[in-house]
Design a protein around this motif. Structure first.
Motif, PDB file in Angstrom:
ATOM      1  N   VAL A   1     -56.740  45.501  50.210  1.00 28.14           N
ATOM      2  CA  VAL A   1     -57.196  44.738  51.377  1.00 28.14           C
ATOM      3  C   VAL A   1     -56.427  43.431  51.485  1.00 28.14           C
ATOM      4  CG1 VAL A   1     -59.162  43.518  52.372  1.00 28.14           C
ATOM      5  CG2 VAL A   1     -59.477  45.801  51.407  1.00 28.14           C
ATOM      6  N   GLU A   2     -56.231  42.756  50.328  1.00 25.76           N
ATOM      7  CA  GLU A   2     -55.480  41.503  50.360  1.00 25.76           C
ATOM      8  C   GLU A   2     -54.032  41.752  50.750  1.00 25.76           C
ATOM      9  OE1 GLU A   2     -55.976  39.830  46.523  1.00 25.76           O
ATOM     10  OE2 GLU A   2     -58.078  39.228  46.842  1.00 25.76           O
ATOM     11  N   PHE A   3     -53.442  42.835  50.193  1.00 31.19           N
ATOM     12  CA  PHE A   3     -52.066  43.156  50.540  1.00 31.19           C
ATOM     13  C   PHE A   3     -51.950  43.478  52.034  1.00 31.19           C
ATOM     14  CE2 PHE A   3     -48.675  46.346  51.057  1.00 31.19           C
ATOM     15  CZ  PHE A   3     -47.594  45.586  50.634  1.00 31.19           C
ATOM     16  N   ARG A   4     -52.912  44.240  52.545  1.00 29.31           N
ATOM     17  CA  ARG A   4     -52.901  44.569  53.972  1.00 29.31           C
ATOM     18  C   ARG A   4     -53.052  43.314  54.815  1.00 29.31           C
ATOM     19  NH1 ARG A   4     -57.649  48.379  55.919  1.00 29.31           N
ATOM     20  NH2 ARG A   4     -58.789  46.479  55.416  1.00 29.31           N
ATOM     21  N   SER A   5     -53.931  42.408  54.369  1.00 27.19           N
ATOM     22  CA  SER A   5     -54.093  41.157  55.103  1.00 27.19           C
ATOM     23  C   SER A   5     -52.812  40.337  55.089  1.00 27.19           C
ATOM     24  CB  SER A   5     -55.248  40.357  54.489  1.00 27.19           C
ATOM     25  OG  SER A   5     -55.405  39.119  55.142  1.00 27.19           O
ATOM     26  N   GLN A   6     -52.128  40.336  53.941  1.00 27.52           N
ATOM     27  CA  GLN A   6     -50.869  39.604  53.867  1.00 27.52           C
ATOM     28  C   GLN A   6     -49.815  40.221  54.781  1.00 27.52           C
ATOM     29  OE1 GLN A   6     -49.867  39.607  49.719  1.00 27.52           O
ATOM     30  NE2 GLN A   6     -51.509  38.187  49.138  1.00 27.52           N
ATOM     31  N   ILE A   7     -49.775  41.559  54.801  1.00 27.12           N
ATOM     32  CA  ILE A   7     -48.806  42.229  55.674  1.00 27.12           C
ATOM     33  C   ILE A   7     -49.104  41.902  57.133  1.00 27.12           C
ATOM     34  CG2 ILE A   7     -48.020  44.479  56.495  1.00 27.12           C
ATOM     35  CD1 ILE A   7     -46.849  43.686  53.838  1.00 27.12           C
ATOM     36  N   ARG A   8     -50.372  41.953  57.491  1.00 33.73           N
ATOM     37  CA  ARG A   8     -50.742  41.645  58.877  1.00 33.73           C
ATOM     38  C   ARG A   8     -50.422  40.197  59.217  1.00 33.73           C
ATOM     39  NH1 ARG A   8     -56.602  44.774  59.503  1.00 33.73           N
ATOM     40  NH2 ARG A   8     -55.722  46.900  59.618  1.00 33.73           N
ATOM     41  N   SER A   9     -50.713  39.293  58.272  1.00 38.38           N
ATOM     42  CA  SER A   9     -50.398  37.882  58.523  1.00 38.38           C
ATOM     43  C   SER A   9     -48.898  37.694  58.681  1.00 38.38           C
ATOM     44  CB  SER A   9     -50.925  37.020  57.371  1.00 38.38           C
ATOM     45  OG  SER A   9     -52.330  37.141  57.257  1.00 38.38           O
TER      46      SER A   9
END
Length: 597
Positions: free
Chosen positions: A276-284
């Protein structure tokens, strides 16, 4: 959509589409990698659980062998071989043996399934043990065991001890509890839980949920998943979002008992927080890249639009000026690219147009003078012939000294005066056409102008058997010269009357809209051929025997000076309709004409 917006949209899509595709590919790849790693870790944990289950089963079997080898077990075996057996003295022996061998469950039963001694519940003495009564399993197995405090899930093994002609069944094992789960080595981010599917049917009971660590903060979120596994009776996976905001991928593995019944569910949880954190970072990162790309697109599109649209706007402005009559309009050439080539081509085009226009004007002037000379020669030729004959008759009469000379002289001079007057009239008409006055604009009601014209021709129409119809608009006030407009309408009405030599209907209509006013004069005469209609407003072109061809040319000149236009629609045998279109802002048009002049 303007070119600037199109360029902005194009550059924005050029940035956003690749960023979105890359972000989607990265997220998809990360998701697959996480799922693959999760499956591998889960499989490893399940294999570890199976190994631990087997190891504990072997350990239970060894402890059970030791328990069946004790002196207490030997006495129970001897008692089971006697008839009738006396078991009441062994009620408490199972507890003592279980404590020594570290077994949570231990029971002795005869071959009829009667419990001789029970460590976990001494009060079961004399009750039936279903496992001993049937065909007992030969390997360790799961069993729902009853205790004074309720049902419990245990890992049990059974050993058969011969007792003469009979058999003694020794059934023992350990609990599957928190200690058992704590013995499993868990990777970071994973946890294991065990749900005891005992004595609760399909209703979820948090009390039967065993964890290796601390208690589950919100166990009810597992209720639906546990119910699905109970109903499906096969391995399942789901994602659970906890109240803390964390997400966890949970795998459920059903655990079966000695007869295939579901006695428990092994729950393996794998935290999705890193994903989830990695996905959030990718989205950011994608949003940041998209934002930077949009800013870059705006700057680039502004620069490109300024570089492209400014010359285009200049070209459009120059083309508009040329259309308005400024033939000297040109565009500055500021580059050698396609835009510069376009500007240079436009400049060459306007120069060619000016040159061709000058040639055309000169050719038109020559043609006009030739036509004027031809018309003048034609018009002057007709009265000159009678003049010549008259003078010759006078000379002949004088030479013959005829007594009728005075009478011939009077008749000849009358003829001479009449033809000279005809010549003067012809010259005056040509002079009037060349000296058309400029309109003096004032507010005029076109209904009044048309009505005044029709009244002037009323007597002529009645004598010719012509009926006049009027269709006027309610309000038709425009800026115009009333006298010139009256002259133009008079010419049209006169032409229509002449076209109906045998009578007919003349219709006069007026109407207005937001920008223009219209006057229609229609007749039911013989009509015009397409060729005649095309040359109808050409000066000196006429199909009448005694016409000069200037009437409709004068109409066109008057209407043109008002900023309007006159058209004709006609078919042979169906009459003709002349339509005058006048702008309601004639004063502005006249001011613009004066500025250009």
């Amino acid at each position: 959509m303007s070119l600037r917006r199109r360029l902005l949209l194009l550059f924005a899509l050029t940035v956003l589409v690749p960023v979105s595709i890359v972000a989607a590919i990265v997220l998809f790849t990360a998701r697959r990698a996480f799922d693959r790693a999760n499956d591998e870790q889960t499989s490893a944990l399940v294999a570890q659980f199976t190994q631990e289950f087997t190891r504990r089963g072997e350990e239970v079997s060894k402890r059970l062998l030791a328990a069946s080898s004790t002196s207490e077990a030997a006495r129970i075996t001897l008692a089971a071989a006697q008839m009738p057996p006396k078991y009441n003295v062994f009620v408490d022996d199972a507890q003592a043996i279980a404590q020594v061998e570290q077994l949570d469950f231990l029971e002795f039963a005869d071959d009829r399934g009667t419990i001789i001694s029970s460590a976990q519940w001494p009060a079961k003495f004399g009750y039936q043990e279903p496992v001993a009564a049937g065909s007992p399993p030969t390997t360790p197995f799961l069993k729902d065991e009853e205790t004074p405090s309720g049902h419990a899930l245990g890992l049990l093994s059974i050993r058969i001890v011969p007792a003469g002609d009979r058999k003694l069944y020794v059934l023992g094992g350990i609990r599957l509890d928190q200690n058992f789960l704590s013995s499993l080595k868990l990777p970071a981010g994973m946890r294991v839980m065990l749900y005891e599917n005992v004595d609760s049917g399909n209703a979820f009971d948090p009390a039967h949920l065993i964890t290796a660590g601390g208690p589950v903060a919100d166990p009810q979120r597992l209720a639906a998943f546990v119910h699905d596994v109970q109903q499906g009776k096969h391995e399942q996976t789901t994602a659970i979002s906890w109240k803390s905001g964390e997400s966890e991928l949970v795998h459920g593995f059903p655990l079966s008992g000695e007869h295939g019944q579901m006695l428990g569910i092994l729950l393996v949880g794998n935290s999705r927080q890193s994903y989830v954190e990695f996905r959030s970072q990718i989205r950011s990162a994608a949003l940041l890249a998209a934002g930077a790309g949009l800013l870059f697109a705006i700057i680039l599109s502004s620069w490109a639009a300024a570089r492209v649209t400014r010359p285009v706007v200049q070209l459009a402005d120059a083309a508009r000026r040329v259309a308005e009559g400024d033939w000297n309009a040109s565009v500055a050439v500021q580059s050698n690219d396609e835009i510069g080539q376009l500007a240079d081509s436009f400049n060459r085009m306007t120069a060619d147009l000016v040159d061709q226009r000058e040639r055309l004007v000169q050719a038109e002037r020559v043609a006009a003078w030739r036509e004027l000379a031809r018309r003048l020669a034609h018009e002057l030729k007709n009265p000159l012939f009678p003049l010549q004959l008259t003078v010759e008759n006078l000379l002949r009469a004088r030479d013959n000294a005829s007594g009728q000379f005075d009478e011939i002289f009077r008749e000849g001079t009358a003829t001479l005066l009449a033809e000279v007057g005809n010549l003067k009239n012809i010259i005056n008409r040509f002079s009037d056409f060349s000296k058309m006055p400029q309109p003096q604009f004032q507010m005029v009601d076109i209904n009044d102008v048309v009505e005044r014209t029709l009244k002037a021709f009323q007597a002529q129409m009645e004598s010719s058997g012509i009926t006049c119809k009027r269709e006027f608009s309610a309000s038709a006030t425009i800026a115009a010269d009333p006298e010139l407009l009256h002259r133009a309408v008079s010419n049209l009405v006169s032409n229509s009357i002449e076209a109906m030599s045998e009578g007919g209907t003349l219709s006069a209509r007026t109407c207005v809209d937001d920008t223009s006013a219209y006057v229609e004069i229609s007749d039911t005469g013989e009509g015009l051929s397409p060729e005649a209609a095309d040359h109808l407003f050409t000066p000196y072109h006429t199909s009448k025997p005694h016409g000069t061809g200037l009437g409709l040319a004068i109409v066109q000149a008057i209407i043109s000076d008002h900023g309007g236009k006159v058209t004709v629609t006609s078919e042979p045998g169906r009459g003709a309709t002349f339509i005058i279109e006048l702008p309601r802002n004639a004063e502005e048009f006249h001011a613009a004409q004066a500025e250009r002049a």
